[in-house]
Design an enzyme around this catalytic site. Sequence first.
Site, PDB file in Angstrom:
ATOM      1  N   ASP A 326       0.855  -1.185   0.000  1.00 25.76           N
ATOM      2  CA  ASP A 326       0.000   0.000   0.000  1.00 25.76           C
ATOM      3  C   ASP A 326       0.883   1.222   0.000  1.00 25.76           C
ATOM      4  O   ASP A 326       2.017   1.169   0.485  1.00 25.76           O
ATOM      5  CB  ASP A 326      -0.832   0.047   1.277  1.00 25.76           C
ATOM      6  CG  ASP A 326      -1.966  -0.946   1.244  1.00 25.76           C
ATOM      7  OD1 ASP A 326      -2.376  -1.317   0.144  1.00 25.76           O
ATOM      8  OD2 ASP A 326      -2.425  -1.337   2.325  1.00 25.76           O
ATOM      9  N   ASP A 634      -4.859  -3.381   5.110  1.00 27.77           N
ATOM     10  CA  ASP A 634      -5.288  -3.022   6.457  1.00 27.77           C
ATOM     11  C   ASP A 634      -6.782  -3.194   6.701  1.00 27.77           C
ATOM     12  O   ASP A 634      -7.212  -3.400   7.810  1.00 27.77           O
ATOM     13  CB  ASP A 634      -4.855  -1.581   6.787  1.00 27.77           C
ATOM     14  CG  ASP A 634      -5.195  -0.610   5.672  1.00 27.77           C
ATOM     15  OD1 ASP A 634      -5.993  -0.966   4.801  1.00 27.77           O
ATOM     16  OD2 ASP A 634      -4.660   0.515   5.686  1.00 27.77           O
ATOM     17  N   ASP A 638      -9.394  -6.164   2.436  1.00 31.00           N
ATOM     18  CA  ASP A 638      -8.051  -6.602   2.024  1.00 31.00           C
ATOM     19  C   ASP A 638      -7.784  -8.049   2.429  1.00 31.00           C
ATOM     20  O   ASP A 638      -6.862  -8.688   1.929  1.00 31.00           O
ATOM     21  CB  ASP A 638      -6.975  -5.729   2.694  1.00 31.00           C
ATOM     22  CG  ASP A 638      -6.951  -4.327   2.123  1.00 31.00           C
ATOM     23  OD1 ASP A 638      -7.360  -4.166   0.965  1.00 31.00           O
ATOM     24  OD2 ASP A 638      -6.529  -3.401   2.839  1.00 31.00           O
TER      25      ASP A 638
HETATM   26  P1  ATP Z   1      -3.510   2.994  -0.029  1.00 34.33           P
HETATM   27  O1  ATP Z   1      -2.515   3.819  -0.764  1.00 34.33           O
HETATM   28  O2  ATP Z   1      -2.992   2.497   1.228  1.00 34.33           O
HETATM   29  O3  ATP Z   1      -4.270   2.039  -0.854  1.00 34.33           O
HETATM   30  P2  ATP Z   1      -5.495   4.964  -0.128  1.00 34.33           P
HETATM   31  O4  ATP Z   1      -5.858   5.822   1.019  1.00 34.33           O
HETATM   32  O5  ATP Z   1      -4.922   5.577  -1.323  1.00 34.33           O
HETATM   33  O6  ATP Z   1      -4.598   3.931   0.538  1.00 34.33           O
HETATM   34  P3  ATP Z   1      -8.157   4.221   0.081  1.00 34.33           P
HETATM   35  O7  ATP Z   1      -8.093   4.417   1.534  1.00 34.33           O
HETATM   36  O8  ATP Z   1      -8.895   3.064  -0.472  1.00 34.33           O
HETATM   37  O9  ATP Z   1      -6.750   4.132  -0.545  1.00 34.33           O
HETATM   38  O10 ATP Z   1      -8.733   5.555  -0.522  1.00 34.33           O
HETATM   39  C1  ATP Z   1      -9.089   5.655  -1.878  1.00 34.33           C
HETATM   40  C2  ATP Z   1      -9.505   7.064  -2.190  1.00 34.33           C
HETATM   41  O11 ATP Z   1     -10.647   7.410  -1.432  1.00 34.33           O
HETATM   42  C3  ATP Z   1      -8.439   8.091  -1.820  1.00 34.33           C
HETATM   43  O12 ATP Z   1      -7.596   8.347  -2.876  1.00 34.33           O
HETATM   44  C4  ATP Z   1      -9.274   9.326  -1.497  1.00 34.33           C
HETATM   45  O13 ATP Z   1      -9.538  10.066  -2.661  1.00 34.33           O
HETATM   46  C5  ATP Z   1     -10.573   8.754  -0.993  1.00 34.33           C
HETATM   47  N1  ATP Z   1     -10.610   8.756   0.471  1.00 34.33           N
HETATM   48  C6  ATP Z   1      -9.698   8.291   1.326  1.00 34.33           C
HETATM   49  N2  ATP Z   1     -10.076   8.434   2.594  1.00 34.33           N
HETATM   50  C7  ATP Z   1     -11.278   9.029   2.564  1.00 34.33           C
HETATM   51  C8  ATP Z   1     -12.205   9.435   3.563  1.00 34.33           C
HETATM   52  N3  ATP Z   1     -11.979   9.281   4.845  1.00 34.33           N
HETATM   53  N4  ATP Z   1     -13.348  10.031   3.153  1.00 34.33           N
HETATM   54  C9  ATP Z   1     -13.607  10.178   1.855  1.00 34.33           C
HETATM   55  N5  ATP Z   1     -12.770   9.813   0.879  1.00 34.33           N
HETATM   56  C10 ATP Z   1     -11.621   9.241   1.201  1.00 34.33           C
END
Ligand code: ATP
Length: 891
Positions: A326, A634, A638
């Site tokens: 990730d 996490d 997943d």
């Molecule tokens: P990783 O890189 O670990 O996969 P990530 O944060 O990029 O993590 P996700 O957590 O699945 O992946 O988030 C995907 C998308 O959702 C992010 O790019 C962001 O635009 C949006 N996002 C993340 N957290 C939130 C939240 N708390 N509320 C709304 N949108 C969110």
Amino acid sequence: MNWHELNQTDLLKTMNTSIGDGLSEKDVQKRLEKHGPNELQEGKKASALIIFLAQFKDFMVLILLAATIISAFLGEYIDAVAIVAIVLINGVLGFYQERRAEKSLQALKELSTPHVYARRNNEWVKIPSKHLVPGDIVKFSSGDRIGADIRLLETKSLEIEESALTGESIPAVKHASPLSSSHVSLGDLTNMAFMGTLVTRGSGVGVVIGTGMNTAMGQIAGMLDAAGNMETPLQRRLEQLGKILIVAALFLTVLVVVLGVVQGHELYHMFLAGVSLAVAAIPEGLPAIVTVALSLGVQRMIKQKSIVRKLPAVETLGCASIICSDKTGTMTQNKMTVTHVWAEGKTWNISGTGYEPSGDFTLNGEIVHADKHPSLQKVLLYGALCNTSTIVEKDGEMRLDGDPTEGALLTAARKAGFTEQFIEAGFHVIEEFPFDSERKMMSVVVETNQKERYVIAKGAPDVLMNRSSHIMHGGRTASFSATHRQEAEAAIQGLARQALRTIAIAYKKVGLTEKITSVKQAETDLTFIGLEGMIDPPRPEVRRAIKECRDAGIKTVMITGDHVETAKAIAKDLSLLPKQGQVLDGKALDQMNDKELEQTAENVYVFARVSPEHKLRIVKAYQKNGHVVAMTGDGVNDAPAIKQADIGISMGITGTDVAKEASSLILLDDNFATIKSAIKEGRNIYENIRKFVRYLLASNVGEILVMLFAMLLALPLPLVPIQILWVNLVTDGLPAMALGMDKPEGDVMKRKPRNVKEGIFARGLGWKVISRGFLIGLATLLAFIFVYHRDPNNLQYAQTVAFSTLVLAQLIHVFDCRSERSIFERNPFGNLYLIGAVLSSLLLMLVVIYYPPLQPIFKTVAVAPIDWLLIIGMSALPTFLLAGSLLTRKK
Ligand code: ATP
């Protein structure tokens, strides 16, 4: 007690607790004394005595003991006592090793027990679930395993999977209202949550009504899955090998005995020598030492912040050829700060770092006041309203309770004056549709003091654009035309290219009486208002870790839910993406079938905008291509990919219980660099096991061959039984264990990953064992022959020289075993345990030779100093013969 029938007031009164304050420490202590810890009782463990006695159940040891009794009857008391003493010491050593292995496995199990959030002394604290007591107020959210039996007080879209109890795999929807008395079966109790079940969606707060054996799970105890399979493939292979070695050792021993008898030796003497030889040569301690080496390695890994949940993973780690990691929090610091806001065609910059609410807004380089910019204000305020996290000031420091992305949005809002108090006073959240990585967005329904209702949504910009029919423009709502979309798209790309994580904000007004109960209702037909872009700096150590992995033949692949451009920018910054390397996004992935994915995956270094479900396909594709895959994760979703991976890795800080339970390795610090350290340690542990297998087996071959050669040449016995047992005890015990604690060779991360199918004797180890064992046996025999011919009347002297040569040759050989290449590759003082072990073994040998009271027991005589030249020369000979490692390197 019918907990499900009570209303909230009665419930809290009965439990003598309060939802705001929780329990006090004093209360907790009292309840803990009354109800005991929140643990299920486990089956009885084997007692120490049983484990000790089990050390002597070995067939050859029993024969040796029987032979000793016979020799006692024949009047050889000293022999008998000495042999029993050695057998006992051996037993104690074995017992100690086994207990140590057992203890570290237990410690591992405890390290991976789940933690829960409980309200104590008016504060949320994270505690091990075994510290829960009835009356505790607890909160939980998607991905958590419920720690005790709970009556629910508040729920937000809560769904719990209860198959462990009810067999029903579809999650049950939960709520907090009282139920009528007619609900009796577990599956009907929709306002309760039970120990051991899994939160698959939403969140909730409840009061603990039962702990430990006093829970629904306690009534069917014994169902809880322990930390998985604890025997590793190598252990299994060594067990099989052990069986073969027993047969070989027995065969050779019988041969020695038969030859000896044919050559005219007394049957009784030959029998005792044979049995001693068999006891010495059979590597019965091998599995225990392997376990000790594994668990010592595992303890070193804990110091480097990774916990192994399943022991086999230690071996697989050394074979990993791809790490799928990730991005957020693992490669980056997860310390988000909003630096840009885009709305209605303008971009504001925000200064400041961390969660400290101080910073300036600038527009085109000029400092501005946020209250003069309504569109900026709207984005900031709504970003804070559609938010489930909180920031509290503690000890003068801002601490976030929740998700860093949301923390950044809260902080940006605070900088514009939208504090928590301001928000709480003016707005009331009446419905919440929590964030999940599949939807990549979340939304809330809010009512204002002016009795107006809004749906406010935030999420990945591309997702929100698809859900929006309108956009704010020039202070008004306009239809989201193609031009507007292009403009928004350009803004998103612009922010993403600067490695910023972007979150879009949208809203819609709804009627006061309109009931919004589903995601579908809430998250359509929105009005797009703007974007917040936040930095999340890479962890400084990750770039080097990626390079080290590359040198070690391991490819790193970034997997992220983030925007393609953001992911690409960070991947470039980390030197993860080579020039010809490809970036694949979730949409393109969806259009590929499995075969196409397998073909493409080899050149892909970044998967962006993917959902957890894609991860499973990615793991499978790489596995199909013959890779050994490590995959991090996490969240609840997943878990399937983590399970499928050869090494499933979960996050210690941000990981859910579900992900942790599916994983074989937990990163205590969520850090990518820790994966590299774990792989390095995994490789080292395996190399160390190879080292002492090599050492023990070559030593045993040497012991057998010296006797066999002597019998073939019609010589007297070069070693008496007690000496054989002594050699075995002194050389096999401590030095072998010390090898298990050796540090890695310098090039351990320069080699290609090991092939999973590789046997223990691969890469020339079998040859090393045989050639070295042969030379040790030969050198010992030559020393014996030389001294015996010099003075045939003094057999004991010749035997003492043979004994010393054999011990010393093994103690020199142990240093050879530290390197796959040559003894000269390594600093001999690099392993102080080994130096200690070798010195004490030497001392024990000298005591037996020179301490007069022991001489009659061990049939030794003092060796003249000049003969030490011979002993040292002969015992070092094998090392020098093989040193240029011509023989070994060729293999
Ligand atoms: P990783 O890189 O670990 O996969 P990530 O944060 O990029 O993590 P996700 O957590 O699945 O992946 O988030 C995907 C998308 O959702 C992010 O790019 C962001 O635009 C949006 N996002 C993340 N957290 C939130 C939240 N708390 N509320 C709304 N949108 C969110």
